[in-house]
Design an enzyme around this catalytic site. Structure first.
Site, mmCIF file in Angstrom:
data_model
loop_
_atom_site.group_PDB
_atom_site.id
_atom_site.type_symbol
_atom_site.label_atom_id
_atom_site.label_comp_id
_atom_site.label_asym_id
_atom_site.label_seq_id
_atom_site.Cartn_x
_atom_site.Cartn_y
_atom_site.Cartn_z
ATOM 1 C CB CYS A 160 -19.048 -1.991 -3.429
ATOM 2 S SG CYS A 160 -17.786 -1.967 -1.554
ATOM 3 C CG HIS B 171 1.035 -9.768 3.275
ATOM 4 N ND1 HIS B 171 0.487 -10.363 3.740
ATOM 5 C CD2 HIS B 171 1.304 -8.538 3.866
ATOM 6 C CE1 HIS B 171 -0.809 -9.198 3.312
ATOM 7 N NE2 HIS B 171 -0.434 -8.082 3.160
ATOM 8 C CB SER C 21 2.989 -7.681 -0.621
ATOM 9 O OG SER C 21 2.337 -7.298 1.356
ATOM 10 C CB THR D 88 14.889 2.728 11.866
ATOM 11 O OG1 THR D 88 15.215 4.239 12.224
ATOM 12 C CG2 THR D 88 16.020 1.888 11.906
ATOM 13 C CB THR E 3 -1.012 -0.130 1.470
ATOM 14 O OG1 THR E 3 -1.722 -0.939 0.994
ATOM 15 C CG2 THR E 3 -2.247 1.304 1.643
ATOM 16 C CD GLN F 234 -3.363 -11.185 -4.772
ATOM 17 O OE1 GLN F 234 -2.507 -12.038 -4.479
ATOM 18 N NE2 GLN F 234 -3.293 -10.217 -3.123
ATOM 19 C CG ASN G 205 -7.756 -8.098 -5.115
ATOM 20 O OD1 ASN G 205 -7.337 -7.941 -5.492
ATOM 21 N ND2 ASN G 205 -7.847 -7.698 -3.784
HETATM 22 N N1 PLP Z 1 -2.248 -4.728 -4.314
HETATM 23 C C1 PLP Z 1 -3.566 -6.010 -4.199
HETATM 24 C C2 PLP Z 1 -3.660 -6.922 -5.696
HETATM 25 C C3 PLP Z 1 -3.111 -6.550 -2.825
HETATM 26 O O1 PLP Z 1 -4.023 -7.968 -3.087
HETATM 27 C C4 PLP Z 1 -2.803 -6.312 -1.786
HETATM 28 C C5 PLP Z 1 -3.196 -7.243 -0.890
HETATM 29 O O2 PLP Z 1 -4.330 -6.905 0.381
HETATM 30 C C6 PLP Z 1 -2.017 -5.444 -2.061
HETATM 31 C C7 PLP Z 1 -2.040 -4.501 -2.692
HETATM 32 C C8 PLP Z 1 -1.545 -4.355 -0.454
HETATM 33 O O3 PLP Z 1 -1.093 -5.306 -0.458
HETATM 34 P P1 PLP Z 1 -0.266 -4.401 1.481
HETATM 35 O O4 PLP Z 1 -1.186 -5.825 2.511
HETATM 36 O O5 PLP Z 1 0.957 -4.829 1.255
HETATM 37 O O6 PLP Z 1 -0.732 -3.094 1.610
#
Ligand code: PLP
Length: 343
Positions: free
Chosen positions: A331, A204, A202, A240, A72, A182, A151
């Site tokens: 939405c 995670h 990302s 940091t 994000t 994704q 996603n």
């Molecule tokens: N973009 C997509 C397509 C995602 O699926 C996600 C996760 O929810 C994000 C961005 C945001 O990732 P993060 O949780 O690292 O901010």
């Protein structure tokens, strides 16, 4: 009860080897990577190595990578940080099905009335190509943000084809950002071939820790930092660095890229079994997004409509049975309604 977790597009479980590396890095008692003493230098070495590993996995230069707190944040840096490059062209084009991080950053970027165009998608979840290209070629458009993979329905967007067409604009070509969150570990990811200026990732989503994002910033693309503070991350992002989490994230990203081919084959096999079993129980189940065997879809993402069943109720019932799935929200994308997603 053994739970079955099927919501990896929301977040994925920490991989064992990544967890071990994370704990090791925590135990190493690393200092602040900006400090000059031994602890600081050890942290700097860990951070440098993590950046080199991610750069090698993505086949880019380590100077092109900025570690952030999330995708994000990386998305906001790309969409907002480059807006001052050409004030006459602060307009932005996105697809209508971008993650809310992109749509939110786009709203901020165009708050002063600059053009913001959201191009819709077809029933298969893919953008209307010519419409997107036409909008992206607009005089006041300085940036385009198009996700690589969705996603919710798993549609892959033709980012490389868009950048190839935009290249014809020469100097008037807008900057291109892709949300590749994704796509990482799910499809081959060749950032150079995509010819994008920025990409967000990302950790995670691929078995890494929460709270680590990566911004790819092509050499030569300058960004105005979103926050004031120190000069970390080559002045791109003050604060940091979370070294132990970044070290763990680098391993997760490395493994995701190395295992991507095998993962795809496995997703395909599991997906076929899932779909045929679901259809044998619910014959009128329909798949949202690209067709079952389409190459333009994420093989791990199944977004299905089950007529007569309410998505939220179903998710709650499955949760009670020990199955974690999620229901997509119309939405979020403004394009598809009444769907139940299983990812
Ligand atoms: N973009 C997509 C397509 C995602 O699926 C996600 C996760 O929810 C994000 C961005 C945001 O990732 P993060 O949780 O690292 O901010």
């Amino acid at each position: 009860m053994n739970r079955i977790y099927l919501d990896h597009n929301a977040t994925s479980p920490l991989r064992d080897e990544v967890r071990r590396r994370y704990l090791e890095a925590l135990d190493e008692g690393l200092g602040n990577p900006s400090s000059v003493h031994a602890e600081g230098r050890a942290a700097r070495a860990g951070l440098d190595e993590a950046r080199e590993r991610v750069a090698a996995a993505l086949a880019v230069h380590e100077d092109e990578l900025v570690f952030t707190s999330s995708a994000t944040e990386a998305i906001h840096m790309a969409v907002l940080g480059a807006r001052h490059a050409d004030p006459a062209r602060s307009g932005l084009v996105t697809s209508a099905v971008e993650h809310s991080a992109v749509l939110g950053a786009a709203r901020i970027r165009t708050r002063d009335g600059a053009p913001r165009i959201e191009v819709g998608v077809g029933a298969d979840g893919r953008i209307a190509f010519d419409e997107f290209l036409g909008a992206a070629s607009g005089e006041r458009i300085g940036c385009v943000s198009l996700q690589l993979a969705n996603n919710e329905v798993g549609a892959l967007q033709p980012v490389a084809a868009i950048t190839a067409e935009l290249a014809r604009l020469g100097k008037a070509r807008p900057l291109v950002h892709t949300d590749a969150v994704q796509a990482l570990g799910r499809v081959p990811l060749a950032l150079r071939d995509l010819d994008v200026d920025f990409a967000a990732l990302s950790a995670h989503k691929v078995g890494g820790p929460l709270g680590v994002g990566v911004l790819y910033r092509r050499k030569g693309r300058s960004l105005v930092p979103l926050m004031e503070g120190g000069g970390q991350e080559s002045d791109a992002r003050p604060g940091t660095e979370n070294v132990p989490a970044i070290v763990a994230a680098a391993l997760a990203i490395e493994l995701a890229v190395a295992e991507q081919r095998a993962a795809l084959a496995r997703y395909r096999e599991l997906g076929r079994a899932f779909w045929s079993q679901l259809r044998s129980v619910v014959p009128d189940a329909t798949l949202n997004g690209p067709p079952v065997d389409a190459l333009e879809r994420l093989a791990n993402t199944w977004n299905v409509s089950l007529p007569g069943l309410d998505g939220r109720t179903l998710v709650a019932r499955l949760d009670l049975e020990g199955l974690s799935v999620s229901s997509g929200s119309a939405c979020a994308s403004g394009s598809l309604e009444d769907r139940k997603s299983v990812v």
